[in-house]
Design an enzyme around this catalytic site. Structure first.
Site, PDB file in Angstrom:
ATOM      1  N   GLU A 284       0.957  -1.439   0.146  1.00  0.00           N
ATOM      2  CA  GLU A 284      -0.018  -0.230  -0.040  1.00  0.00           C
ATOM      3  C   GLU A 284       0.779   1.412  -0.130  1.00  0.00           C
ATOM      4  O   GLU A 284       0.618   2.306  -0.775  1.00  0.00           O
ATOM      5  CB  GLU A 284      -0.873  -0.060   1.160  1.00  0.00           C
ATOM      6  CG  GLU A 284      -2.267   0.828   0.979  1.00  0.00           C
ATOM      7  CD  GLU A 284      -3.191   0.324   2.078  1.00  0.00           C
ATOM      8  OE1 GLU A 284      -3.872  -0.540   1.749  1.00  0.00           O
ATOM      9  OE2 GLU A 284      -3.111   0.921   3.103  1.00  0.00           O
ATOM     10  N   GLU A 287       2.159   1.468  -3.475  1.00  0.00           N
ATOM     11  CA  GLU A 287       1.099   2.016  -4.196  1.00  0.00           C
ATOM     12  C   GLU A 287       1.016   3.611  -4.240  1.00  0.00           C
ATOM     13  O   GLU A 287       0.630   4.280  -4.920  1.00  0.00           O
ATOM     14  CB  GLU A 287      -0.101   1.168  -3.945  1.00  0.00           C
ATOM     15  CG  GLU A 287      -1.550   1.624  -4.883  1.00  0.00           C
ATOM     16  CD  GLU A 287      -2.644   0.866  -4.653  1.00  0.00           C
ATOM     17  OE1 GLU A 287      -2.680   0.283  -3.479  1.00  0.00           O
ATOM     18  OE2 GLU A 287      -3.662   1.093  -5.241  1.00  0.00           O
ATOM     19  N   CYS A 311      -8.387  -2.203   3.978  1.00  0.00           N
ATOM     20  CA  CYS A 311      -8.231  -3.356   4.801  1.00  0.00           C
ATOM     21  C   CYS A 311      -9.550  -3.748   5.504  1.00  0.00           C
ATOM     22  O   CYS A 311      -9.446  -5.062   5.866  1.00  0.00           O
ATOM     23  CB  CYS A 311      -7.331  -3.065   6.179  1.00  0.00           C
ATOM     24  SG  CYS A 311      -5.816  -2.108   5.660  1.00  0.00           S
ATOM     25  N   SER A 331      -7.367   1.775  -2.412  1.00  0.00           N
ATOM     26  CA  SER A 331      -6.012   1.028  -2.708  1.00  0.00           C
ATOM     27  C   SER A 331      -6.663  -0.360  -3.270  1.00  0.00           C
ATOM     28  O   SER A 331      -7.465  -1.060  -2.828  1.00  0.00           O
ATOM     29  CB  SER A 331      -5.474   0.745  -1.227  1.00  0.00           C
ATOM     30  OG  SER A 331      -4.515  -0.214  -1.497  1.00  0.00           O
ATOM     31  N   LYS A 370     -15.348  -9.996   7.529  1.00  0.00           N
ATOM     32  CA  LYS A 370     -14.438 -10.813   6.907  1.00  0.00           C
ATOM     33  C   LYS A 370     -14.856 -12.038   6.475  1.00  0.00           C
ATOM     34  O   LYS A 370     -14.484 -12.684   5.739  1.00  0.00           O
ATOM     35  CB  LYS A 370     -13.346 -11.182   7.972  1.00  0.00           C
ATOM     36  CG  LYS A 370     -12.505 -10.047   8.462  1.00  0.00           C
ATOM     37  CD  LYS A 370     -11.401  -9.618   7.434  1.00  0.00           C
ATOM     38  CE  LYS A 370     -10.572  -8.514   8.154  1.00  0.00           C
ATOM     39  NZ  LYS A 370      -9.811  -7.853   6.704  1.00  0.00           N
ATOM     40  N   GLU A 373     -15.957 -11.512   3.397  1.00  0.00           N
ATOM     41  CA  GLU A 373     -14.876 -10.884   2.244  1.00  0.00           C
ATOM     42  C   GLU A 373     -14.237 -12.435   1.700  1.00  0.00           C
ATOM     43  O   GLU A 373     -14.119 -12.433   0.527  1.00  0.00           O
ATOM     44  CB  GLU A 373     -13.910 -10.244   3.124  1.00  0.00           C
ATOM     45  CG  GLU A 373     -12.729 -10.016   2.216  1.00  0.00           C
ATOM     46  CD  GLU A 373     -11.662  -9.289   3.140  1.00  0.00           C
ATOM     47  OE1 GLU A 373     -11.260  -9.847   4.109  1.00  0.00           O
ATOM     48  OE2 GLU A 373     -11.055  -8.194   2.436  1.00  0.00           O
ATOM     49  N   GLU A 378     -13.666 -12.842  -5.652  1.00  0.00           N
ATOM     50  CA  GLU A 378     -12.267 -12.346  -6.431  1.00  0.00           C
ATOM     51  C   GLU A 378     -11.244 -12.878  -5.470  1.00  0.00           C
ATOM     52  O   GLU A 378      -9.891 -12.867  -5.966  1.00  0.00           O
ATOM     53  CB  GLU A 378     -12.230 -10.995  -5.941  1.00  0.00           C
ATOM     54  CG  GLU A 378     -13.291  -9.853  -6.868  1.00  0.00           C
ATOM     55  CD  GLU A 378     -14.680  -9.674  -5.925  1.00  0.00           C
ATOM     56  OE1 GLU A 378     -14.703 -10.097  -4.766  1.00  0.00           O
ATOM     57  OE2 GLU A 378     -15.614  -9.223  -6.592  1.00  0.00           O
ATOM     58  N   CYS A 527     -10.393  -2.035  14.506  1.00  0.00           N
ATOM     59  CA  CYS A 527     -10.857  -3.461  14.587  1.00  0.00           C
ATOM     60  C   CYS A 527     -10.822  -3.768  15.984  1.00  0.00           C
ATOM     61  O   CYS A 527     -11.508  -4.886  16.529  1.00  0.00           O
ATOM     62  CB  CYS A 527      -9.866  -4.181  13.935  1.00  0.00           C
ATOM     63  SG  CYS A 527      -9.504  -3.779  12.241  1.00  0.00           S
TER      64      CYS A 527
END
Lengths: 597, 156
Positions: A284, A287, A311, A331, A370, A373, A378, A527
């Site tokens: 990141e 990037e 994230c 990102s 998550k 996710e 993907e 988190c």
């Protein structure tokens, strides 16, 4: 502004409190416990459950203490005969509509209604049991959140959470009277609405009406299967919270004990999401610098700034629903969990000579999003489902108990290597501002060759619980290859909780914000306040967990991601260089626009 | 923009886009379409920057804001105690026979929906029914049927 003091008596004891204090809070100061259900320290006052009623001398009706401010000369009784009978009836009425199959309930032992019922020791129902007449609806459409209307007491904490903290309002109060339910638009399944899967509603649900879709049995089955090699990764925020569900006070760091417990449970390798958090910073950070170069030097207008972190999967889905125009600003880095999954089933599987198809990757996450996710189409870059199962911190605590492990007696153990080494920069991913701080520690050093100009590397302006935080760092003495950044004031912003994220996104959309880099965490506090963390939650509990996170950081030998030896190794050995071809294949992703309504 | 989106847009232009414009806009849609379709509620949510669930929550709270399709004429017979004691059941039975549909249903030609309503405030002149916005007090089965027939005649 000075506050007036108000004098009153509670249970005949005089007390003086600031004007505007509720009876509930005043009573708390005298150590009188008044039960509550709809009240929550993170939310606005609702006053709808009536469990907290008290008697106010001279008043015709009992008052809801959570919603009634004190007044001069007030005389309050919190446990008079009238109060006791009323409170008992209120709970009894709630129970008459509540599907009390407690032994089968996921929240068994963690239910506020059950607790009240056990305090008051109800015998036979004095009201008609309405449960058989109610339409039950169990929504298991979402891979993250299960919704059981038969357990709902309509306190509306979830509705207020979704509106006030998250600005999503996927849940609303629909219909009225005896038909009232907490539901979605057109009563659609949870997986089919704007729900971000953040799980904040679960954290605040007093009963078993909302809970995570649990995968405990699947994980045990994988552990017991001799043909499976089960690898577990643990997210940064789990190590400062799992103790809460195992009898410890909030703010306990239990990293070593958690690793020891996982070993005892029979996982083959205990690895750390912190390792891929460090990797995320490399990707990141690179990037960001690349984007800055393309935008500032090459004047490439297709490159979008500010760049935003990626994230937090609740945040990602929020953005896909609410601000699809800003998706190019995200990102392209996968979250640390998913970077771990794709590396585990490729690089790591090769290293330890295990076939990827025999490997099961389990994540311990403070997060319910998550779970969604890891099921995204993907997230199969290894050729397999990169992460097989996601367990919340709460589920892990349950499994530790099931395994008969005495958690507080465990000797600390270390993560396995490789993919187990991490830095302080990775640990602070768990708190709001942490990714930003970790990224700045690395990016600044890449650009200038020297450490960020903050005492002990602690970038204080991006820490803390303020909803939106801003900071700027002036880049001095840039290396020749980064000379275009010389003297540039890097403007960054950090937001946590989606309501704050929304404010920031509106500013970005309207062009009034001038940032280079933005960190967003979907949950309040980051988190550490995730939807998979131990219940209860409050600002105080989250503050303690955040303190523990920063203490963990200070205790680490290495505190900058780019100095993680295993990270250096993985680039040398396998990935080549950050944002290179191999990284692009395994560690980066893309986003999809989702419907706004 | 679709026809519905256009219509909701016009209503928002007229009533504004604050939260308190929600009710008049929803009423405006119901006045035209007789109910709030999914498309209409989404259009309202978009215009007022609300969540669709919030719009649905508000709509379902109010009996007169329907979220399922309704006929051209909506009949609501008062079901509360005074009208009940004045034989509202007889009125309903007569209407059901006349319209060939049950309470809660819409006729197959989509011209009528038959519903019951809570107290309409005409207890002194019950039984009473509403057809759209018009009140018909002191009903007999005969009168109720004649009223419906008049609506049928007018719509032909």
């Amino acid at each position: 502004m000075s506050k007036y003091m108000v004098n009153l008596k509670i249970n005949n004891i005089p007390i003086s409190v600031e004007e505007g204090t509720t009876i509930l809070d005043a009573a708390k100061r005298l150590n009188f416990h008044i039960p509550t259900l709809c009240n929550h320290p993170d939310l606005s006052v609702a006053g709808n459950c009536r469990v907290c009623v008290v008697e106010v001398k001279g008043a015709r009706l009992l008052a809801a203490s959570c919603a009634t401010p004190v007044s001069e000369g007030m005389e309050v009784f919190t446990n008079s005969e009238k109060v006791r009978i009323a409170r008992k009836h209120v709970v009894e009425l709630l129970l008459s509509e509540h599907n009390a199959d407690c032994t089968k309930c996921f929240k068994n032992g963690h239910c506020e209604l059950q607790e009240l019922a056990s305090e008051y020791r109800y015998g036979d129902h004095i009201f008609i049991d309405l449960v058989p007449f109610k339409q039950k609806f169990l929504d298991i459409s979402s891979p993250s959140i299960t919704k059981d209307t038969s357990k709902c007491i309509r306190c509306q904490r979830c509705v207020r959470t979704c509106a006030e903290l998250q600005a999503v309002s996927a849940l609303a109060v629909v219909h009225k009277g005896s038909h009232q339910t907490i539901s979605t638009f057109m009563d659609k399944p949870m997986n089919d609405v704007v729900c971000t899967n953040c799980g904040q509603c679960i954290n605040r649900c007093p009963t078993g009406a909302l809970y995570e879709r649990n995968y405990i049995e699947d994980v045990w089955n994988a552990i017991y299967d001799p043909n499976k090699f089960v690898v577990v990764q643990t997210a940064p925020a789990t190590r400062v919270a799992v103790g809460e569900d195992l009898g410890l006070e909030p703010g306990h760091r239990v990293t070593g004990k958690m690793v020891a417990a996982l070993k005892k449970m029979g996982f083959n390798k205990i690895l750390d999401t912190d390792f891929t958090a460090d990797l995320t910073i490399m990707e990141e950070g690179t990037e960001l610098l690349t984007r800055l170069k393309k935008a500032l030097v090459d004047k490439d207008e297709t490159v979008k700034l500010p760049m935003m972190t990626s994230c937090s999967p609740g945040w990602i889905k929020f953005q896909e629903h609410m601000f699809p125009d800003l998706l190019p600003n995200l990102s392209t880095c996968k979250s640390p969990q998913q970077m771990f999954g794709s590396l585990a089933k490729t690089y790591y599987a090769d290293k330890i000579n295990i076939k990827a198809e025999n490997m099961v990757v389990v994540s311990i996450m403070p997060c319910t999003a998550k779970k969604f996710e890891c099921n995204r189409p993907e997230m199969r870059d290894s050729g397999f489902k990169d992460v097989d199962y996601v367990l919340t911190t709460r589920e892990l605590a349950m499994m530790i108990k099931q395994a008969g492990i005495e958690f507080d007696k465990l000797e600390d153990q270390h993560y396995d290597s490789i993919l187990g080494e991490s830095t302080g920069a990775a640990v602070i991913f768990g708190a709001t501002g942490g990714v930003m701080e970790a990224a700045l520690r690395t990016a600044y050093e890449i650009v200038t060759g020297s450490e960020v100009p903050f005492a002990n590397l602690n970038i204080k302006p991006v820490r803390g619980m303020e909803g939106v935080k801003e900071a700027s760092i002036k880049i001095k003495n840039a290396k020749p290859e980064w000379s275009f950044l010389e003297g540039v004031e890097m403007n960054v912003a950090v937001a946590h909780g989606l309501a704050n994220a929304k404010k920031l996104m509106e500013a970005v959309s309207s062009g009034t914000a001038n940032y280079h880099f933005i960190e967003i965490m979907g949950c309040p506090g980051g988190c550490i306040g995730g939807g998979g963390q131990p219940i209860p939650t409050s600002p105080e509990i989250r503050r303690k967990r955040a303190e523990a996170i920063y203490a963990e950081d200070m205790g680490m030998d290495i505190r900058k991601s780019h100095e993680n030896p295993e990270v250096v190794e993985v680039y040398k050995d396998y990935l080549g260089h950050p944002c290179g071809h191999q990284s692009h294949e395994l560690l980066h992703t893309h986003y999809v626009e989702r419907k706004r309504y | 923009m679709t026809n519905t989106e256009n219509f909701v847009h016009e209503l928002a232009e007229k009533h504004g886009r604050t939260r308190n414009a929600l009710m008049p806009i929803l009423q405006g849609v119901v006045a035209r379409d007789k109910y709030l379709s999914e498309e209409a509620m989404i259009a309202v949510a978009r215009e007022l920057d609300l969540s669709a669930a919030d719009v649905y929550g508000t709509a379902t709270f109010y009996t007169f804001l329907d979220t399922v399709p309704r006929g051209k004429n909506v009949i609501r017979v008062c079901k509360t105690i005074s009208c009940h004691m004045h034989n509202k059941d007889e009125i309903i039975k007569a209407l059901e026979e006349q319209l060939r549909c049950k309470v809660g249903e819409t006729t197959s030609d989509k011209k009528f929906t038959l519903l019951t309503a809570n107290c309409l405030g005409w207890c002194h002149k019950g039984p009473v029914m509403l057809v759209n916005d018009d009140v018909y007090p002191e009903l007999t089965t005969q009168k109720a049927i004649e009223i419906v027939q008049e609506y049928i005649r007018k719509s032909n």
